[in-house]
Design an enzyme around this catalytic site. Structure first.
Site, PDB file in Angstrom:
ATOM      1  CB  CYS A  28      -0.889  -0.053   1.055  1.00 13.70           C
ATOM      2  SG  CYS A  28      -0.029   0.047   2.884  1.00 13.70           S
ATOM      3  CD  GLN A  29       4.782  -0.308   1.443  1.00 15.92           C
ATOM      4  OE1 GLN A  29       3.917  -0.743   0.559  1.00 15.92           O
ATOM      5  NE2 GLN A  29       5.472  -0.971   2.213  1.00 15.92           N
TER       6      GLN A  29
END
Length: 191
Positions: A73-74
């Site tokens: 998700c970064q």
């Protein structure tokens, strides 16, 4: 009724298997590259293969009913640089759907942070949903918060459910907290 078989990518310590165990669902494979979660998987699920890098899984012989994963998700997070699909970590979302294309499960469940909805002005999420549509999956998505499911923290996530050929099954899964087990079980029984 045969057991539902699923493949899990970006498996972590495999929360999905813990949740689905009471339903009798059977993991076909995991895919985790980090050492600690891989050691936990090997200890808790010694009979299930961990493929490591999911981008190299062929998937055609997996006989999956469901593919599940929460890719990194970064690149979508509002706390990060918001590289979206242009970031190699964000592009793993599209790799997830490439695996779905090879494996052709009836169901897909993909999750990520709510920032995916606005990454690149919403175009990245549109590309993700477009990829599902191009593969023949009807889809629905919803933001769910763990605090409403017995977890003592606020943890909002976007869940995308895809159903091969029709969006109505996917929408039903996300609109009822008890629908997931019943709809998927009926689908496996008919299939």
């Amino acid at each position: 009724m045969r057991k539902l078989r699923y493949g899990s990518v970006c498996s972590g310590i495999e929360a999905a298997s813990v949740a689905w165990h009471p339903l009798g669902w059977e993991p076909a494979f995991f895919s985790e590259i980090e050492a600690f979660p891989s050691a936990v998987l090997a200890h808790r699920f010694p009979h299930v293969k961990n493929h490591g890098d999911f981008t190299v899984i062929d998937g055609r012989d997996a006989r999956l009913d469901l593919l599940v994963g929460g890719t990194p998700c970064q690149s979508f997070s509002v706390a990060g640089l918001r590289g979206g699909l242009a970031d190699s970590r964000g592009n793993l979302a599209l790799e997830f759907f490439r695996l779905a294309d090879r494996a052709r499960p009836r169901w897909i469940v993909w999750e990520n942070v709510p920032g995916v909805l606005s990454a690149n002005g919403g175009r990245d999420f549109g590309s993700i949903l477009g990829a599902l549509g191009e593969l023949g999956y009807g889809w629905a998505y919803r933001v769910l918060d763990a605090q409403h499911f017995g977890v003592a923290q606020r943890r909002r996530r976007v869940f995308v459910v895809g159903h091969l050929g029709d969006w109505r099954g996917a929408a039903a899964v996300l609109l009822s907290p008890t629908a997931c087990s019943g709809i998927l079980r009926r689908s496996v029984r008919r299939g």
